[in-house]
Design a protein around this motif. Structure first.
Motif: not given
Ligand SMILES: Cc1ncc(COP(=O)(O)O)c(C=O)c1O
Length: 404
Positions: A1, A298-300, A302
């Motif tokens: 990530m 979405e990664d951000w 999370e």
């Protein structure tokens, strides 16, 4: 990530920031540390920033509309995050959840109808009911063991009382997750509420703007998902309107974009009519930010939730060890924390507010802003670098030691 930086101390002063550039106007003190309005002190997701930079480069900013790619981004997000499948026709774009709630009430209520809200709750709900010349039914939440729950028995009685007075109880505005008490309503609680509203034929306006800001052990359930799943609600779905946005989640509230989901064709028509003449078109920046957030953010998100959860733990530890006079109400979602300040011993809310503004020099939302049920509470926004959160808490601790 990827590594995102939530701990960088961004300088937001002189950016026309409602949070940072109105210290004197709102708190009467230029030195306060602002920890109030619901936006975040960090940059949005890199994908959003990139999309906005690219659009700015085009240099032409005429009127815009949501094309199919925006609908797709929202549909995919709802499917992926909540397993909620909607039809494209149900989706409408707005300039914000608050205007959308106002338009919905305009579309469905008549003068002197009654509308239910659940204080302590986001203040503009009170205003939306008043703007539409309706009576407020305040179904206060119950606080037990530092945790809030709905009081449906008293809600039944409130509805009957209003009916006895000849009022038509037309609608309820639900805050899910709840601002300011931080509840992420469980499915069983929602189903019980939905059954009551269905039996009484009451419309439901479900404000789900905080639906993506959920702590790890909890799960947000959109009311529409419950309704679609359970046959008993097939007809009732026609009376439900949901409101969502990427604005809190991705720190893009200043771009004024939200979406409204209405299955009923009739209410959709009434809703569009209610908006007529108000000039409610969307900004291209808001739409593109929404698309970039949902398609590539979405990664951000999370990573942000991990940072927020750590901030929330830090706050709880600090209060437990260094400021036991203040208790944080158990929070399940949103980055807003509801602080019970009754242990500080102030006789009036005015004294508590003055203490926070003038002695501690932290800018919090007074509990009374959320209705009388918020007395002796303050709301703190922890969407800020941990160092800033620590600074705010240390200011309060020092003021408690010096003055109380
Ligand atoms: C529950 C709730 N609804 C709506 C809003 C504001 O929505 P908008 O800026 O889209 O009008 C907020 C902002 O804090 C909120 O907490």
């Amino acid at each position: 990530m990827t590594n995102f930086s939530f701990s960088k101390l961004e300088d937001r002063e002189n950016t026309m920031s409602a949070k940072w550039d109105k210290k004197s106007d709102i708190f009467g003190n230029e030195n306060i540390l602002p920890m109030w309005v619901a936006d975040s002190d960090w940059q949005t997701a890199p994908s959003v920033k990139k999309a906005l930079q690219k659009r700015a480069e085009a240099g032409i900013f005429g009127y815009s509309f949501a094309d199919q790619s925006i609908y797709e981004a929202v549909e995919n997000w709802l499917k992926r995050r909540f397993d909620l499948e909607i039809e494209r026709d149900w989706l409408l774009f707005d300039t914000g959840v608050v205007p959308a709630i106002n338009f919905t009430l305009k579309a469905i209520t008549r003068e002197n109808d009654a509308v239910i809200i659940q204080p302590p709750v986001y203040r503009p709900f009170f205003g939306a009911v008043k703007n539409n010349n309706c009576h407020l039914i305040k179904n206060q939440l119950l606080k037990e063991d530092n945790h809030y729950r709905m009081d449906l028995n008293s809600l039944k009685r409130d509805i009957e009382r209003a009916e006895d007075k000849g009022q038509k109880v037309r609608a309820m505005i639900l805050c899910s997750p709840h601002n300011p008490v931080g509840r992420v309503w469980q499915q069983e609680e929602l189903v019980e509420l939905l059954r009551l509203l269905k039996n009484k034929g009451i419309y439901l306006l479900s404000d789900e703007i905080h639906s993506d800001l959920i702590y790890p052990e909890y799960q947000h359930t959109p009311v529409l998902k419950l309704l679609l799943k359970q046959e008993e609600f097939n007809d009732y779905r026609q009376k439900v309107v949901s409101f969502m946005a990427a604005s809190k989640t991705f720190n893009i509230a200043g771009l004024h974009t939200s979406y409204t989901i209405i299955e009923s064709e009739k209410i959709r028509r009434q809703y569009q009519k209610a908006k007529d003449g108000f000039g409610t078109g969307n900004s291209p920046f808001g739409l593109l930010a929404l698309r970039a957030a949902y398609n590539e953010g979405e990664d951000w998100l999370e990573a942000q939730m991990k940072y927020l959860a750590a901030n929330y733990n830090f706050l709880n530890e600090f209060l437990k060890n260094d400021l036991p006079e203040i208790k944080a109400v158990a929070s399940e979602g949103t980055y807003l924390v509801w602080l019970d300040c009754s242990g500080l011993g102030f006789k009036t809310d005015e004294k508590l507010i003055e203490f926070m503004n003038k002695k501690a020099e932290v800018g919090l939302n007074p509990g009374r802003w959320f209705g009388d049920a918020g007395s002796m509470h303050m709301r703190l926004n922890l969407a800020c670098p941990r160092q800033r959160l620590k600074d705010g808490l240390e200011r309060i601790k020092a003021a408690v030691e010096s003055y109380l």
